[in-house]
Design an enzyme around this catalytic site. Structure first.
Site, PDB file in Angstrom:
ATOM      1  N   HIS A 156      49.865  79.446   3.173  1.00 25.29           N
ATOM      2  CA  HIS A 156      48.833  79.717   2.156  1.00 25.29           C
ATOM      3  C   HIS A 156      49.460  80.039   0.788  1.00 25.29           C
ATOM      4  O   HIS A 156      48.870  80.765  -0.005  1.00 25.29           O
ATOM      5  CB  HIS A 156      47.906  80.866   2.568  1.00 25.29           C
ATOM      6  CG  HIS A 156      47.364  80.740   3.957  1.00 25.29           C
ATOM      7  ND1 HIS A 156      46.151  80.162   4.237  1.00 25.29           N
ATOM      8  CD2 HIS A 156      47.899  81.094   5.160  1.00 25.29           C
ATOM      9  CE1 HIS A 156      45.936  80.187   5.542  1.00 25.29           C
ATOM     10  NE2 HIS A 156      46.998  80.738   6.133  1.00 25.29           N
ATOM     11  N   SER A 277      58.748  70.236 -25.465  1.00 28.56           N
ATOM     12  CA  SER A 277      57.376  70.167 -25.966  1.00 28.56           C
ATOM     13  C   SER A 277      57.425  69.803 -27.443  1.00 28.56           C
ATOM     14  O   SER A 277      58.353  70.199 -28.160  1.00 28.56           O
ATOM     15  CB  SER A 277      56.709  71.531 -25.769  1.00 28.56           C
ATOM     16  OG  SER A 277      55.690  71.715 -26.729  1.00 28.56           O
ATOM     17  N   LYS A 283      60.153  75.412 -24.999  1.00 27.95           N
ATOM     18  CA  LYS A 283      59.789  74.891 -23.682  1.00 27.95           C
ATOM     19  C   LYS A 283      60.739  73.873 -23.078  1.00 27.95           C
ATOM     20  O   LYS A 283      61.358  73.083 -23.767  1.00 27.95           O
ATOM     21  CB  LYS A 283      58.380  74.269 -23.753  1.00 27.95           C
ATOM     22  CG  LYS A 283      57.325  75.332 -23.891  1.00 27.95           C
ATOM     23  CD  LYS A 283      56.041  74.936 -23.255  1.00 27.95           C
ATOM     24  CE  LYS A 283      56.159  74.861 -21.745  1.00 27.95           C
ATOM     25  NZ  LYS A 283      54.884  74.448 -21.175  1.00 27.95           N
ATOM     26  N   GLU A 290      56.536  66.184 -12.254  1.00 29.88           N
ATOM     27  CA  GLU A 290      55.093  65.997 -12.470  1.00 29.88           C
ATOM     28  C   GLU A 290      54.708  64.521 -12.415  1.00 29.88           C
ATOM     29  O   GLU A 290      53.696  64.134 -11.827  1.00 29.88           O
ATOM     30  CB  GLU A 290      54.690  66.593 -13.818  1.00 29.88           C
ATOM     31  CG  GLU A 290      54.733  68.115 -13.822  1.00 29.88           C
ATOM     32  CD  GLU A 290      54.598  68.676 -15.227  1.00 29.88           C
ATOM     33  OE1 GLU A 290      53.735  69.523 -15.429  1.00 29.88           O
ATOM     34  OE2 GLU A 290      55.350  68.262 -16.129  1.00 29.88           O
TER      35      GLU A 290
END
Ligand code: ARG
Length: 461
Positions: A156, A277, A283, A290
């Site tokens: 979980h 970024s 960043k 992804e």
């Protein structure tokens, strides 16, 4: 030259139809398979005295010249030729004249495309297998260094029990091994030659399908011509195999993304495989992982799309089936680059052992061990042990400590039967290594798993 099938037509096709009907733009990537099949077909026709040896030789020479032209980008593709099969045949006739017109004897584009596409799918499956093996090797290399690196195993997405990092990676190796085997069984099943089925019903010519199959490296010849020209199961199989592979990759990537977040901070992608970024200078993003996660959706789409094209088609060939190729090409390209970039990202990523270990001290990971200890050593029923352990956990929370950090006196304050003995069972390393059952996370068991996968890899050579 007019279209090769234009005999019964009195008007030329509209250019709009040419654009709509053509597959040349995408099926030209099958040119090697097409020429290879045609060469073997021409040799078979001569062997069977359907055409002369000289005609066959001229055809083969012409086809080789065409392959050279395409290899060197000297071939003039014309959308009006419709597809790669007719583009090559037309060029052959241009190059060698009348003899070129003999090549299509005892053959149809229906068995021709079934052959080309099948050869492509088999070849691509092998290429994907090779890249899966490389990825497995990398995962094994990392695993070897991390049999004692502890991290919280989750259910979980909550801390559950301590496991080691190698054990976690070997779960993915298990999936990738199955993926490899899935491609292999598809290759074995689909190594069947379609050539010689002609349009749908076979041919009155005395052909030798066995010879063609052998020359092209197939294990056997298809048994029913009607099925053969209608069948695209092999394309569905590679799409399914890729979708499953990419689903596994996507799950790994999801974990890598979570692990690379500031909240976890378990891993760090190298600069080579990270992105920035455009607005936030600080960043560093896990775009590779992804994108891999995103691309798993795209390859699943390709599978669903071909199922939908095929599901209501009457036998035999229907032009709908021309829609079979782009999705497969896309899935194959996606799988190959995905395996490669994932492999490189993993090789260059750093693993933050200390942060993984620190995370193990959050969430009372040895609670199950305490309950088991009470059952085994103090003759307490499991339900009661569960309750007592719950109380100990509550005490630890109250003291703002992890279960593994409690002292004997703190334990005794909850239950008087708890003594020094129990400390060992609360230790996280002890907890991990206690899970020594076959396939479990103990270091011993993890090493056995490593050995198993290495042995399997060696057996492939
Ligand atoms: N371009 C076609 C395809 O990819 C080749 C087969 C054409 N056959 C036909 N009977 N029109 O499916």
């Amino acid at each position: 030259m007019p279209k090769l099938w234009s005999g019964r037509f009195s008007k030329a096709n509209s250019t709009l139809l040419d654009r709509f009907n053509a597959s040349l733009d995408f099926d030209k990537r099958l040119y090697i398979e097409d020429i290879t099949g045609s060469i073997v077909h021409a040799k078979m026709l001569a062997k069977q005295n359907i055409i002369t040896k000289e005609q066959s030789c001229r055809i083969v020479e012409g086809l080789k010249k065409i392959q050279d032209e395409i290899d060197n980008e000297k071939f003039a593709f014309d959308i009006a030729d419709e597809d790669i099969h007719m583009a090559i045949e037309k060029r052959l006739i241009e190059l060698i004249g009348e003899d070129g017109k003999k090549l299509h004897t005892a053959r149809s584009r229906n068995d021709q495309v079934a052959l080309d596409f099948r050869l492509y799918v088999l070849k691509s499956s092998t290429k994907i297998e090779e890249k899966i093996v490389l990825l497995i090797k990398t995962l094994l290399d990392i695993s070897k260094k991390h049999t004692t690196t502890m991290l919280p195993g989750m259910t979980h997405l909550q801390h559950a029990q301590p496991i080691n990092f190698a054990f976690h990676l070997l779960a993915y190796v298990s999936m990738l091994k199955r993926d490899f085997e899935r491609f292999q069984s598809s290759i074995d099943r689909n190594s069947i030659s379609p050539l010689g089925c002609a349009a749908l019903a076979g041919t009155p010519h005395d052909i030798d399908r066995e010879y063609v199959a052998k020359e092209l490296g197939f294990k056997s010849v298809s048994i029913n011509c009607l099925d053969t020209v209608s069948d695209r199961d092999f394309a569905l199989e590679i799409l399914f195999n890729i979708a499953t592979l990419m689903m596994h990759i996507s799950r790994l990537c999801e974990e890598l993304i979570i692990w690379s977040s500031s909240e976890f901070d378990f891993i760090l992608f190298s600069d080579e495989y990270s992105t920035g970024s455009s607005i936030m200078p600080q960043k560093k993003n896990p775009d590779v992982a992804e994108l891999l996660r995103g691309k798993s959706g795209r390859v699943l789409g390709n599978l669903v799309s071909l199922f939908t094209v095929l599901k209501a088609l009457p036998l035999a060939y229907n032009k709908d089936m021309q829609e079979d190729k782009e999705g497969v090409f896309d899935s194959v390209d996606t799988a190959l680059i995905s395996l490669e970039i994932l492999n490189e990202s993993l090789k260059t990523m750093s693993i933050k052992k200390e942060n993984m270990a620190k995370a193990c001290r959050v969430g009372h990971l040895s609670a199950t061990d305490l309950a088991d200890y009470l059952v085994k050593n103090l003759d307490i029923s499991f339900r009661e042990a569960h309750f007592i352990t719950g109380k100990v956990v509550a005490k630890a929370e109250e003291l703002n400590k992890d279960l593994s950090e409690l002292s004997v006196s703190e334990l005794c304050s909850v239950h008087d039967k708890l003594n020094e003995d129990v400390l060992k069972y609360l230790d996280l390393n002890h907890s991990m290594n206690a899970r020594d059952s076959y396939g479990g996370t103990s270091i011993k068991s993890t090493k056995k798993q490593l050995e198993y996968f290495e042995k399997w890899l060696n057996s492939l050579k």
